[in-house]
Design a protein around this motif. Structure first.
Motif, mmCIF file in Angstrom:
data_model
loop_
_atom_site.group_PDB
_atom_site.id
_atom_site.type_symbol
_atom_site.label_atom_id
_atom_site.label_comp_id
_atom_site.label_asym_id
_atom_site.label_seq_id
_atom_site.Cartn_x
_atom_site.Cartn_y
_atom_site.Cartn_z
ATOM 1 N N ARG A 163 0.691 -3.574 -4.964
ATOM 2 C CA ARG A 163 0.704 -2.833 -3.704
ATOM 3 C C ARG A 163 1.938 -3.168 -2.870
ATOM 4 O O ARG A 163 2.545 -2.282 -2.248
ATOM 5 N N THR A 188 -1.378 1.337 4.726
ATOM 6 C CA THR A 188 -2.491 1.184 3.791
ATOM 7 C C THR A 188 -2.171 0.124 2.740
ATOM 8 O O THR A 188 -3.022 -0.708 2.402
ATOM 9 N N LYS A 189 -0.953 0.152 2.240
ATOM 10 C CA LYS A 189 -0.561 -0.799 1.202
ATOM 11 C C LYS A 189 -0.534 -2.226 1.726
ATOM 12 O O LYS A 189 -0.957 -3.167 1.037
ATOM 13 N N ASP A 224 -4.179 -3.301 2.181
ATOM 14 C CA ASP A 224 -4.779 -3.571 0.870
ATOM 15 C C ASP A 224 -4.292 -4.896 0.301
ATOM 16 O O ASP A 224 -5.078 -5.687 -0.241
ATOM 17 N N LEU A 259 -6.520 -8.107 -0.679
ATOM 18 C CA LEU A 259 -6.569 -8.585 -2.060
ATOM 19 C C LEU A 259 -6.207 -10.068 -2.150
ATOM 20 O O LEU A 259 -6.832 -10.826 -2.899
ATOM 21 N N GLY A 262 -6.157 -7.156 7.744
ATOM 22 C CA GLY A 262 -6.748 -7.202 6.410
ATOM 23 C C GLY A 262 -7.365 -8.565 6.123
ATOM 24 O O GLY A 262 -8.455 -8.648 5.545
#
Length: 313
Positions: A108, A120-121, A124, A128, A167
């Motif tokens: 990503r 978004t990346k 994410d 992760l 995130g």
């Protein structure tokens, strides 16, 4: 010639790597597991094995999708050989799962260069890496990749610097909620361990000494040429190669500071190191030297396995 077998991407190469991974996985399990505890234990080991193999497929996707290597399969073959060289890298199921999520995050982060769906990346990737830390705490160090990516691609947007934090907080809140529901404790689900350690006594064996000497010597040699090649890369792809190098440095830091050095910590190094050594193999002009270089990497793991088999029989 052995290099010609893997110089082009072929389905048979994925089967070969599957065999390498299976052999390494079974070697470490037979070496350290005395008896099968239950059917659930067997299912867990099967799932873990496929996580290990899917990590190799993910590495191939990252390398080919982002032109990190030429159209060959050297990177996945090297990864499989590293597993055979140090089967203990597959000892811990949690490290295997953590490494899988780190590779997903790396995918990503590298894709941020397209400038599409950047928020978004980043979100994410942060999630992760946070998930990987639930399995192996010190994989949190890979958060260091995020500011590197932002400096290369999006340093002027303040929101992009805050989104990874969101995130991370999201996973922390979800983990705390899960911990309260299932364990009745706020932190039970979070395996937080700030300890560091510099005890390398576990590496004091023939397998580790030979394996790590080969990895480090070939890795350092290849990295030297890898760094020199930055200027020859197109400016648009140059940051991607630097991100891979940063991932290698962070993985090496994990090896150095992790308190429980049992060999599994080296798994984080294999993916970036496989890309770096592949890049060096691709620029070797002398065929004889390329054959010798790759043959040493190819044959040594099998020689070590045979020696250890006969030494224990």
């Amino acid at each position: 010639m052995i290099t010609s077998i893997f110089s082009k991407s072929k389905p048979i190469n994925f089967l070969i790597v599957f065999v390498f991974t299976s052999l390494a996985f079974m070697t470490v399990k037979f070496r350290y597991i005395d008896q099968i505890e239950s059917n659930a234990f067997v299912v867990k080991q099967i799932i873990t094995f496929f996580f290990a193999y899917f990590s190799i497929l993910l590495l191939n996707f990252i390398a080919s999708k982002n032109d990190l290597t030429q159209k060959n399969n050297f990177e996945i073959v090297l990864y499989g050989l590293f597993l055979l060289l140090l089967p203990e890298s597959l000892m811990s199921s949690k490290v295997i799962w953590a490494n899988f999520f780190i590779l997903l995050a790396l995918r990503r982060l590298i894709s941020v260069r397209s400038k599409k769906h950047v928020k978004t990346k980043l979100f994410d990737a942060a999630m992760l890496i946070s998930i990987s830390a639930l399995f192996y705490f010190w994989s949190l160090l890979f958060f260091g990749l995020i500011p590197v990516v932002l400096l290369f691609y999006s340093s002027n947007n303040l929101k992009h610097w805050l989104i990874p934090l969101l995130g991370f907080v999201t996973i922390v809140i979800l983990s705390m909620s899960t911990s309260i529901i299932f364990y009745g404790s706020l932190w039970e689900f979070l395996e937080i361990d700030f300890r560091i350690g510099f005890d390398f006594n576990h590496y004091d064996s023939m397998q580790f000494l030979v394996g790590l000497t080969l990895l480090c010597s070939f890795g350092v040699w290849s990295t030297f040429y890898y760094l020199q090649s930055f200027k020859k890369k197109l400016r648009v792809v140059r940051p991607t190669f630097k991100i891979v190098f940063t991932a290698l440095i962070l993985a090496f830091l994990i090896v150095v500071i992790t308190p429980n050095k049992n060999g599994s910590e080296w798994l984080f190094i294999f993916a970036p190191l496989a890309i770096i050594i592949t890049n060096y193999i691709e620029i070797i002009k002398e065929n004889w030297f390329k054959e010798v270089f790759f043959s040493l990497l190819f044959l040594t793991p099998f020689v070590l396995l045979v020696v250890q088999f006969f030494s224990k029989s």
